[in-house]
Design a protein around this motif. Structure first.
Motif, PDB file in Angstrom:
ATOM      1  N   GLN A 371       0.715  -1.353   0.249  1.00 19.82           N
ATOM      2  CA  GLN A 371       0.551   0.203   0.051  1.00 19.82           C
ATOM      3  C   GLN A 371       1.263   1.698  -0.286  1.00 19.82           C
ATOM      4  N   LYS A 372       1.840   1.569   0.445  1.00 22.00           N
ATOM      5  CA  LYS A 372       2.494   2.201   0.890  1.00 22.00           C
ATOM      6  C   LYS A 372       3.644   2.411  -0.150  1.00 22.00           C
ATOM      7  N   LEU A 373       3.467   1.319  -1.477  1.00 22.81           N
ATOM      8  CA  LEU A 373       3.787   2.005  -2.667  1.00 22.81           C
ATOM      9  C   LEU A 373       2.603   1.347  -3.679  1.00 22.81           C
ATOM     10  N   GLY A 374       1.646   1.832  -2.988  1.00 22.87           N
ATOM     11  CA  GLY A 374       0.739   1.858  -4.173  1.00 22.87           C
ATOM     12  C   GLY A 374       0.752   2.183  -5.380  1.00 22.87           C
ATOM     13  N   HIS A 375       1.510   2.835  -5.925  1.00 19.63           N
ATOM     14  CA  HIS A 375       1.786   3.892  -6.968  1.00 19.63           C
ATOM     15  C   HIS A 375       2.835   2.741  -8.087  1.00 19.63           C
ATOM     16  N   ILE A 376       3.475   1.448  -7.816  1.00 18.87           N
ATOM     17  CA  ILE A 376       3.647   0.002  -7.678  1.00 18.87           C
ATOM     18  C   ILE A 376       2.922  -0.234  -8.460  1.00 18.87           C
ATOM     19  N   LYS A 377       2.689  -0.924  -9.120  1.00 15.51           N
ATOM     20  CA  LYS A 377       1.335  -1.541  -9.729  1.00 15.51           C
ATOM     21  C   LYS A 377       2.143  -2.883  -9.864  1.00 15.51           C
ATOM     22  N   LYS A 378       3.382  -3.499 -10.274  1.00 11.16           N
ATOM     23  CA  LYS A 378       3.479  -4.781 -10.322  1.00 11.16           C
ATOM     24  C   LYS A 378       4.073  -5.668  -9.751  1.00 11.16           C
ATOM     25  N   ILE A 379       3.883  -4.663  -8.488  1.00 13.38           N
ATOM     26  CA  ILE A 379       4.128  -5.199  -6.936  1.00 13.38           C
ATOM     27  C   ILE A 379       3.579  -5.669  -6.419  1.00 13.38           C
ATOM     28  N   GLN A 380       1.462  -5.469  -6.446  1.00 15.52           N
ATOM     29  CA  GLN A 380       0.204  -5.628  -5.640  1.00 15.52           C
ATOM     30  C   GLN A 380      -0.314  -7.008  -5.714  1.00 15.52           C
ATOM     31  N   ASP A 381       0.076  -7.867  -6.398  1.00 22.12           N
ATOM     32  CA  ASP A 381       0.138  -9.371  -6.788  1.00 22.12           C
ATOM     33  C   ASP A 381       1.502 -10.123  -6.007  1.00 22.12           C
ATOM     34  N   CYS A 382       2.021  -9.354  -5.367  1.00 23.15           N
ATOM     35  CA  CYS A 382       3.305 -10.308  -5.026  1.00 23.15           C
ATOM     36  C   CYS A 382       3.125 -10.911  -3.227  1.00 23.15           C
ATOM     37  N   GLN A 383       3.493 -12.188  -2.997  1.00 22.60           N
ATOM     38  CA  GLN A 383       2.444 -12.925  -1.814  1.00 22.60           C
ATOM     39  C   GLN A 383       4.273 -13.573  -1.062  1.00 22.60           C
ATOM     40  N   SER A 384       4.874 -12.171  -1.159  1.00 22.25           N
ATOM     41  CA  SER A 384       5.913 -12.942  -0.137  1.00 22.25           C
ATOM     42  C   SER A 384       7.263 -11.922  -0.625  1.00 22.25           C
ATOM     43  N   VAL A 385       8.133 -11.565   0.533  1.00 19.83           N
ATOM     44  CA  VAL A 385       9.262 -11.032  -0.369  1.00 19.83           C
ATOM     45  C   VAL A 385      10.313 -11.084  -1.131  1.00 19.83           C
ATOM     46  N   GLN A 386      10.200 -12.776  -0.954  1.00 25.20           N
ATOM     47  CA  GLN A 386      11.146 -13.193  -2.319  1.00 25.20           C
ATOM     48  C   GLN A 386      10.599 -12.181  -3.713  1.00 25.20           C
ATOM     49  N   GLU A 387       8.969 -12.683  -3.250  1.00 24.56           N
ATOM     50  CA  GLU A 387       8.679 -11.577  -5.099  1.00 24.56           C
ATOM     51  C   GLU A 387       8.775 -10.774  -5.153  1.00 24.56           C
ATOM     52  N   LEU A 388       8.513  -9.702  -4.132  1.00 25.25           N
ATOM     53  CA  LEU A 388       8.974  -8.202  -3.808  1.00 25.25           C
ATOM     54  C   LEU A 388      10.318  -8.071  -4.708  1.00 25.25           C
ATOM     55  N   SER A 389      10.848  -8.907  -4.052  1.00 29.20           N
ATOM     56  CA  SER A 389      12.793  -8.524  -4.406  1.00 29.20           C
ATOM     57  C   SER A 389      13.284  -8.785  -5.591  1.00 29.20           C
ATOM     58  N   LYS A 390      11.943  -9.827  -6.931  1.00 31.48           N
ATOM     59  CA  LYS A 390      12.060  -9.946  -8.104  1.00 31.48           C
ATOM     60  C   LYS A 390      11.866  -9.085  -8.347  1.00 31.48           C
ATOM     61  N   ALA A 391      10.895  -7.777  -8.446  1.00 29.62           N
ATOM     62  CA  ALA A 391       9.558  -7.062  -9.170  1.00 29.62           C
ATOM     63  C   ALA A 391      10.953  -5.988  -8.712  1.00 29.62           C
ATOM     64  N   LEU A 392      11.553  -5.394  -7.562  1.00 26.49           N
ATOM     65  CA  LEU A 392      11.798  -4.335  -7.027  1.00 26.49           C
ATOM     66  C   LEU A 392      13.385  -4.090  -7.693  1.00 26.49           C
ATOM     67  N   ILE A 393      14.276  -5.077  -7.617  1.00 24.89           N
ATOM     68  CA  ILE A 393      15.501  -5.087  -7.785  1.00 24.89           C
ATOM     69  C   ILE A 393      16.087  -5.567  -8.513  1.00 24.89           C
ATOM     70  N   THR A 394      16.783  -5.142  -9.582  1.00 22.52           N
ATOM     71  CA  THR A 394      17.496  -5.820 -10.973  1.00 22.52           C
ATOM     72  C   THR A 394      19.040  -5.274 -10.688  1.00 22.52           C
ATOM     73  N   ASN A 395      19.358  -6.228 -10.490  1.00 25.41           N
ATOM     74  CA  ASN A 395      20.964  -6.693 -11.429  1.00 25.41           C
ATOM     75  C   ASN A 395      21.406  -6.535 -12.079  1.00 25.41           C
ATOM     76  N   ILE A 396      22.583  -6.123 -12.782  1.00 28.76           N
ATOM     77  CA  ILE A 396      23.123  -6.768 -14.632  1.00 28.76           C
ATOM     78  C   ILE A 396      24.436  -6.690 -13.756  1.00 28.76           C
ATOM     79  N   TYR A 397      24.971  -7.828 -14.704  1.00 26.30           N
ATOM     80  CA  TYR A 397      26.516  -8.074 -14.232  1.00 26.30           C
ATOM     81  C   TYR A 397      26.649  -7.752 -15.681  1.00 26.30           C
ATOM     82  N   GLN A 398      28.102  -7.181 -16.439  1.00 24.58           N
ATOM     83  CA  GLN A 398      28.546  -6.704 -17.359  1.00 24.58           C
ATOM     84  C   GLN A 398      30.064  -7.557 -17.851  1.00 24.58           C
TER      85      GLN A 398
END
Length: 671
Positions: A371-398
């Motif tokens: 709810q506090k991040l209500g502007h982020i639509k892609k996290i609203q169906d997340c059901q765990s910390v792990q799913e939130l991490s997948k949606a919010l954190i992007t890593n790139i190894y170059q």
């Protein structure tokens, strides 16, 4: 007994976010009323936000603050509340606390001592209020007293120290004490720094003892305006006894730290003291019936995580995690992007983003966090910390041809353990394309023998566009990965690892950061929240991996040992010591660890690199402030971009070092 229930109210505000700030203030007041609080102290400048900068000059800022104040007045039936705001009188702006009681403004106490060091620039915008001066402020059809005031509610005297007022030697509390004040309210905006809470506790507890009063202290919360972090410190003391203190680093919009104070007890403390009465402040009396209160057991305790011997490690984790969460929320971004090299810096930032999710969900619950991040639509169906991490954190190894399997594994294993979105791309072709373009233009081949620095930097710079592209695609924040040790000596590639909109660890030295990462793997927050995925990284030597692998590049060989670098930086620019003084201090601190030749070479290198790299520090992304070692020239430590480079001072150091060695040799051969 003459008991009163009071509270310090903490709110997470944003500069000039009028409706959101008002909503938090009103929510806090309503919560206080539901708990039968009679006196509520809210933080400094909580209506406007503390970090409005030059917008304090704008007449509309003060005018709108008064409009919001009148809306707040309407919800104060049955309670006394202080709220902070700027007011304009005779074309001068003052930092004020308005006392409201039973839906009526009773007056405005003004700040007498302005903070004007480091992060604070209050004398740019505000005038200090002179002692013993009073005037009036007209709002609509009514005028209200302003200035050096004492309020008397139902026979109980209330005075103010506003933030910096309590930090000076001759603090206003002494004058209030001499006039028989019972309660001092301190609305404050005190930025977070390591271990600063202990100093605040002493100010509050000692003030309550020395002045024989009940003392209520309320701080702001969160990453309010970008750089400063407020930890939400709140406490109540009386007559030298700390009654309660509140939660720090909360993810809530507001909360209370309530206590029951005994007016008879503080008056007994005063009546036993024989200092002469002094009447200087104007008294503003008004009727107020304090409801009867029964005594309760109150016990001041440290937070559970503060009592385990790892306060700096815990504070760093909690402060930066909260700051990252607030920055994400207030910038209305949809996640974080980190160029994850497998090294300490990018691994630490990835871990801190993950901690922001873990700690936020632990306090708010999964639904409250979303709810506090209500502007982020892609996290609203997340059901765990792990799913939130997948949606919010992007890593790139170059990787390039100079990247090792060890760093690739370090990056991928951390991303996998935290369930972040992870991309592994090879940029060697891009590097070769740039090399070919320039080689064709200048008519010769580039080589490590003649073009070492250029060939290192192009690899770091080529990584930035891909990371920015991912950030733009995701409407995310790109986080720069430079630390304070690198900032000091310019060991960073501009538009490479310095790329980003915020630099979370630019205030942290590499020596502490490496220790913290090992602590996070093996001990963890509160002894429970550990990141085991840091294991591979913690077993690597820090390396930029920009030279060929056979060169076995190691950061501390390129620069100097990180513990030594940190000590030199502290002496040179926190404590303003000369190179010669630094050498004497380093000889004492590192006796038996590093040779004198190593110390002299490192100090010489440090000062020369510092002087020629100020332009880089001017261009770094904004950093979070965590202590008085910050190097950010826009908020803490200013230094000229062009300078003499300490040539004379370094010559003096070398002369001293050579003379000292000569004396030692002569003593050994019997002279």
């Amino acid at each position: 007994m003459n008991l009163i229930k009071v509270a310090a109210g903490v709110v997470n505000q944003t500069p000039l976010a009028w409706e959101g700030n008002k909503r938090n203030i009103i929510g806090c007041i309503e919560e206080a009323k539901s708990q039968d609080i009679s006196i509520l102290c809210l933080p400094e400048l909580c209506i406007t936000g503390y970090g409005c900068e030059d917008m304090f000059y704008a007449s509309g800022t003060c005018e709108t603050a008064l409009e919001i104040l009148q809306d707040i007045v309407e919800v104060t039936s049955g309670i006394i509340v202080s709220v902070g705001l700027p007011i304009r009188i005779n074309n001068r702006v003052y930092n004020a606390a308005c006392l409201i009681a039973n839906k009526q403004i009773r007056g405005f106490a003004c700040k007498k001592n302005l903070a004007n060091n480091g992060l604070h620039y209050e004398t740019r915008w505000f005038q200090p209020w002179p002692d013993n001066q009073r005037t009036e402020l007209t709002i609509g059809e009514f005028s209200y007293p302003v200035g050096d005031l004492i309020f008397e509610a139902g026979g109980v005297k209330i005075g103010f120290e506003i933030c910096e007022d309590a930090w000076i030697a001759n603090r206003p509390g002494r004058s209030l004490y001499l006039q028989g004040v019972d309660i001092i309210l301190n609305p404050t905006a005190s930025h977070f720094a390591f271990f600063k809470t202990q100093t605040r506790e002493r100010l509050v507890q000692d003030g309550s003892r020395a002045f024989g009063v009940a003392y209520i202290y309320a701080n702001l919360l969160g990453n309010e305006a970008g750089r400063a972090i407020f930890d939400g410190d709140a406490m109540v003391a009386q007559a030298g006894e700390m009654l309660v203190s509140g939660t720090r680093f909360s993810y809530r919009d507001f909360y209370l730290t309530p206590a029951v104070i005994d007016i008879d007890k503080v008056r007994l403390e005063q009546v036993q003291n024989r200092l002469t009465f002094s009447g200087t402040s104007q008294k503003v009396p008004f009727l107020y019936d304090f409801p009867p209160i029964k005594p309760i057991k109150q016990r001041f305790e440290l937070e559970h995580w503060e009592a385990k011997g790892f306060q700096k490690e815990e504070e760093f984790a909690r402060a930066i995690a909260l700051a990252l969460f607030d920055y994400l929320r207030k910038s209305r971004s949809s996640g974080w992007v980190i160029s994850l090299s497998g090294g300490a810096d990018s691994s630490a930032i990835t871990g801190l983003c993950y901690l922001a999710i873990e700690l936020g969900v632990a306090e708010l619950g999964l639904e409250g966090f979303k709810q506090k991040l209500g502007h982020i639509k892609k996290i609203q169906d997340c059901q765990s910390v792990q799913e939130l991490s997948k949606a919010l954190i992007t890593n790139i190894y170059q990787g390039t041809e100079n990247s090792s399997n060890d760093t690739r594994y370090s990056a991928s294993s951390l991303a996998e353990s935290l369930n972040t979105t992870f991309y592994d791309i090879n940029i060697n072709g891009l590097v070769e394309t740039y090399k070919d373009l320039i080689q064709g233009a200048i008519g010769r081949n580039l080589s490590w023998e003649t073009d070492d620095l250029a060939l290192q930097n192009i690899q770091a710079r080529v990584r930035a566009p891909s990371a920015w592209l991912l950030a733009n695609i995701n409407n995310a924040l790109l986080l720069a990965t430079s630390n304070r040790s690198e900032a000091a000596v310019g060991y960073a590639t501009m538009d490479g690892d310095t790329s980003g909109s915020i630099s979370p660890i630019a205030g942290i030295d590499k020596h502490f950061l490496r220790h913290w990462l090992r602590w996070l793997e093996h001990t963890g927050l509160d002894g429970q929240l550990k990141l085991s995925g840091l294991n591979a990284m913690n077993n690597l030597q820090p390396t930029a991996e920009l030279r060929p692998l056979e060169a076995k590049q190691i950061d501390e060989e390129d620069l100097m040992p990180y513990d030594l670098l940190n000590a030199i930086e502290t002496a040179a620019f926190r404590d303003k010591k000369s190179p010669k003084d630094c050498l004497e201090l380093m000889e004492l601190e590192f006796e038996g660890i590093y040779s004198k030749e190593k110390l002299v070479m490192s100090i010489d290198r440090f000062f020369r690199l510092w002087s020629r790299n100020q332009w880089k520090r001017e261009r770094y992304a904004p950093s979070f402030h965590v202590d008085d070692r910050n190097l950010d020239p826009r908020s803490w430590l200013r230094f000229p971009i062009l300078s003499g480079g300490f040539e004379k001072e370094l010559a003096d150091m070398h002369e001293y070092a050579n003379d000292s060695k000569g004396k030692q040799r002569r003593s050994r051969i019997g002279f």
